[in-house]
Design a protein around this motif. Structure first.
Motif, PDB file in Angstrom:
ATOM      1  N   THR A   1       0.969  -1.388   0.154  1.00 25.27           N
ATOM      2  CA  THR A   1      -0.007   0.063  -0.107  1.00 25.27           C
ATOM      3  C   THR A   1       0.829   1.383   0.211  1.00 25.27           C
ATOM      4  OG1 THR A   1      -1.689  -1.036   1.276  1.00 25.27           O
ATOM      5  CG2 THR A   1      -1.878   1.115   1.258  1.00 25.27           C
ATOM      6  N   TYR A   2       1.923   1.213   0.908  1.00 20.92           N
ATOM      7  CA  TYR A   2       2.763   2.440   0.867  1.00 20.92           C
ATOM      8  C   TYR A   2       3.516   2.593  -0.262  1.00 20.92           C
ATOM      9  CZ  TYR A   2       6.992   5.094   1.776  1.00 20.92           C
ATOM     10  OH  TYR A   2       8.111   5.772   1.379  1.00 20.92           O
ATOM     11  N   ALA A   3       3.705   1.601  -1.054  1.00 24.86           N
ATOM     12  CA  ALA A   3       4.837   1.629  -2.351  1.00 24.86           C
ATOM     13  C   ALA A   3       3.682   2.029  -3.079  1.00 24.86           C
ATOM     14  CB  ALA A   3       5.343   0.021  -2.609  1.00 24.86           C
ATOM     15  N   ARG A   4       2.593   1.598  -3.475  1.00 22.71           N
ATOM     16  CA  ARG A   4       1.638   2.071  -4.381  1.00 22.71           C
ATOM     17  C   ARG A   4       1.437   3.555  -4.268  1.00 22.71           C
ATOM     18  NH1 ARG A   4      -2.160  -2.535  -5.267  1.00 22.71           N
ATOM     19  NH2 ARG A   4      -0.736  -3.754  -6.898  1.00 22.71           N
ATOM     20  N   GLU A   5       1.193   4.239  -3.029  1.00 23.50           N
ATOM     21  CA  GLU A   5       0.936   5.416  -3.082  1.00 23.50           C
ATOM     22  C   GLU A   5       2.414   6.297  -3.286  1.00 23.50           C
ATOM     23  OE1 GLU A   5      -0.794   6.215   0.878  1.00 23.50           O
ATOM     24  OE2 GLU A   5      -2.733   4.774   0.239  1.00 23.50           O
TER      25      GLU A   5
ATOM     26  N   GLY B   1       4.570   5.466  -5.553  1.00 20.92           N
ATOM     27  CA  GLY B   1       5.068   5.052  -6.871  1.00 20.92           C
ATOM     28  C   GLY B   1       6.334   4.080  -6.909  1.00 20.92           C
ATOM     29  N   LEU B   2       6.410   3.447  -5.783  1.00 23.58           N
ATOM     30  CA  LEU B   2       7.651   2.375  -5.650  1.00 23.58           C
ATOM     31  C   LEU B   2       7.206   1.046  -6.148  1.00 23.58           C
ATOM     32  CD1 LEU B   2       9.006   2.901  -2.309  1.00 23.58           C
ATOM     33  CD2 LEU B   2       9.256   4.393  -4.209  1.00 23.58           C
ATOM     34  N   GLN B   3       7.997   0.157  -6.744  1.00 16.53           N
ATOM     35  CA  GLN B   3       7.850  -1.130  -6.999  1.00 16.53           C
ATOM     36  C   GLN B   3       8.180  -2.064  -5.923  1.00 16.53           C
ATOM     37  OE1 GLN B   3       9.777  -2.019 -10.648  1.00 16.53           O
ATOM     38  NE2 GLN B   3       7.709  -2.500 -11.398  1.00 16.53           N
ATOM     39  N   VAL B   4       7.620  -3.198  -5.833  1.00 15.16           N
ATOM     40  CA  VAL B   4       7.849  -3.936  -4.518  1.00 15.16           C
ATOM     41  C   VAL B   4       8.444  -5.390  -5.229  1.00 15.16           C
ATOM     42  CG1 VAL B   4       7.029  -5.317  -2.765  1.00 15.16           C
ATOM     43  CG2 VAL B   4       6.089  -3.137  -3.195  1.00 15.16           C
ATOM     44  N   THR B   5       9.489  -5.887  -4.920  1.00 14.82           N
ATOM     45  CA  THR B   5      10.032  -7.181  -5.086  1.00 14.82           C
ATOM     46  C   THR B   5       9.990  -8.060  -3.911  1.00 14.82           C
ATOM     47  OG1 THR B   5      11.349  -5.990  -6.719  1.00 14.82           O
ATOM     48  CG2 THR B   5      11.668  -8.326  -6.149  1.00 14.82           C
ATOM     49  N   ALA B   6       9.506  -9.287  -3.968  1.00 13.42           N
ATOM     50  CA  ALA B   6       9.557 -10.225  -2.875  1.00 13.42           C
ATOM     51  C   ALA B   6      10.735 -11.221  -2.959  1.00 13.42           C
ATOM     52  CB  ALA B   6       8.253 -11.029  -2.782  1.00 13.42           C
ATOM     53  N   GLU B   7      11.699 -11.206  -2.190  1.00 14.91           N
ATOM     54  CA  GLU B   7      12.611 -11.869  -2.192  1.00 14.91           C
ATOM     55  C   GLU B   7      12.410 -13.364  -1.660  1.00 14.91           C
ATOM     56  OE1 GLU B   7      16.709  -9.274  -1.834  1.00 14.91           O
ATOM     57  OE2 GLU B   7      15.859 -10.140   0.237  1.00 14.91           O
ATOM     58  N   GLY B   8      13.099 -14.701  -1.867  1.00 15.13           N
ATOM     59  CA  GLY B   8      13.217 -15.743  -1.218  1.00 15.13           C
ATOM     60  C   GLY B   8      12.100 -16.467  -1.438  1.00 15.13           C
ATOM     61  N   VAL B   9      11.202 -16.440  -2.535  1.00 17.00           N
ATOM     62  CA  VAL B   9       9.984 -17.111  -2.962  1.00 17.00           C
ATOM     63  C   VAL B   9      10.494 -18.587  -3.081  1.00 17.00           C
ATOM     64  CG1 VAL B   9       8.054 -17.082  -4.178  1.00 17.00           C
ATOM     65  CG2 VAL B   9       8.873 -14.832  -3.328  1.00 17.00           C
TER      66      VAL B   9
END
Ligand code: C2E
Ligand code: CA
Ligand code: CA
Ligand code: CA
Length: 280
Positions: free
Chosen positions: A225-229, A231-239
């Motif tokens: 939510t924070y990232a969207r507001e 304008g950041l992208q979110v990467t999930a590591e270690g999936v």
């Protein structure tokens, strides 16, 4: 001292000096590793969470030690950071990652590379200009490169100024290991960061086992939510599992990285993986 205690002290001292000697040897070996060509970059793909198409590769350093074999970075990066070796090592990583990417971009023109930059290196006065130089030498736009940093607290505004031109040309800054102690959330608000990389410990605790009922999902949702507001992208590591991937996708994570997609691998293996995945 009693005889037995003296023995203990001696054993302790010799264990200490053995460790110290091993460390010294390793440091000397590491000085030779660069000129001897023993360092190698492995790569791990980063894919979109939906179609699982590769958008980037993260460069992860390995050391082919002549006696000890292939060493992972946690066995020598901390040592390099304690002395000035991290600077020559980091400069090599930058050059080599850019060289490899320029080759790969002939087949995958949009592919990006991310490199890990230790905070000492990031705040070093001439690192920004060596980034600009490496990009120019390999005919890469700034948008082809991402710098991953962990300790956001140490990224002072002064050293960030050096990167302003590169960043307006598209260089991406990623906060690595986000959600762990090293990254200051307050500091993040002030930084020109484009990507949050959610630490794999948070991904590992996403789907709790029966004895650990608390999931990190609400936390990850709030990051998204924070990232969207912002304008950041979110990467999930270690999936590592399809279940984790599904939950992360539902939560709105843009990018996925982990053993489920691909393990870090040599450049040749990574190229084979890219060809298979994109049928090129
Ligand atoms: P990192 O930047 O957080 O890199 C991700 C680490 O997680 C890598 O370990 C990778 O192999 C591992 N990993 C990826 N997917 C999975 C997964 O699904 N499950 C599990 N259990 N692990 C996964 P690696 O390659 O051993 O690197 C360790 C750390 O060393 C990196 O953590 C980074 O902080 C540092 N490092 C690596 N290369 C460099 C470099 O060129 N320069 C600097 N300064 N540091 C580097
Ligand atoms: Ca990283
Ligand atoms: Ca990380
Ligand atoms: Ca790390």
């Amino acid at each position: 001292l009693a005889k037995k205690e003296r023995g203990n002290v001696q054993r302790f001292q010799s264990a200490l000096s053995e460790a110290a000697i091993r460390r010294l040897n390793l440091e000397q070996d590491l000085r030779q590793a660069l000129p001897n060509g023993e360092l190698e970059l492995y790569y791990q793909p980063v894919v979109t969470s939906g179609a699982q198409q590769p958008v980037a590769v993260e460069a992860l350093i390995r050391w082919n030690h002549p006696v000890m074999g292939l060493l992972p970075p946690d066995q020598f990066i901390p040592l390099a950071e304690e002395n000035d070796l991290i600077f020559s090592l980091g400069a090599w990583v930058l050059q080599e990652a850019c060289r490899q990417l320029s080759v790969w971009r002939r087949l995958w023109p949009e592919l990006r590379v991310s490199i890990n930059v230790s905070s000492r290196q990031f705040t070093q006065t001439d690192f920004a200009s060596s980034v600009a130089q490496a990009l120019a030498v390999h005919h890469l736009p700034a948008s082809a490169l991402e710098l991953e940093v962990t300790e956001t607290a140490t990224l002072d505004t002064e050293s960030l100024g050096d990167y302003a031109a590169l960043m307006s040309a598209g260089l991406q800054l990623a906060v690595d290991d986000f959600g762990t102690g090293y990254s200051s959330i307050v500091r993040l608000f002030e930084l020109p960061v484009g990507i949050l990389k959610i630490d794999r410990s948070l991904v590992a605790a996403l789907i709790p086992s029966q004895d650990r009922r608390r999931s990190t999902l609400p936390l990850i949702r709030s990051f998204v939510t924070y990232a969207r507001e912002s304008g950041l992208q979110v990467t999930a590591e270690g999936v590592e599992t399809p279940e984790q991937l599904e939950v992360l996708k539902q939560a709105g994570c843009d990018l996925i990285q982990g053993f489920l997609i691909a393990r870090p691998a040599s450049a040749a293996q990574t190229e084979r993986w890219l060809r298979q995945t994109t049928e090129r």
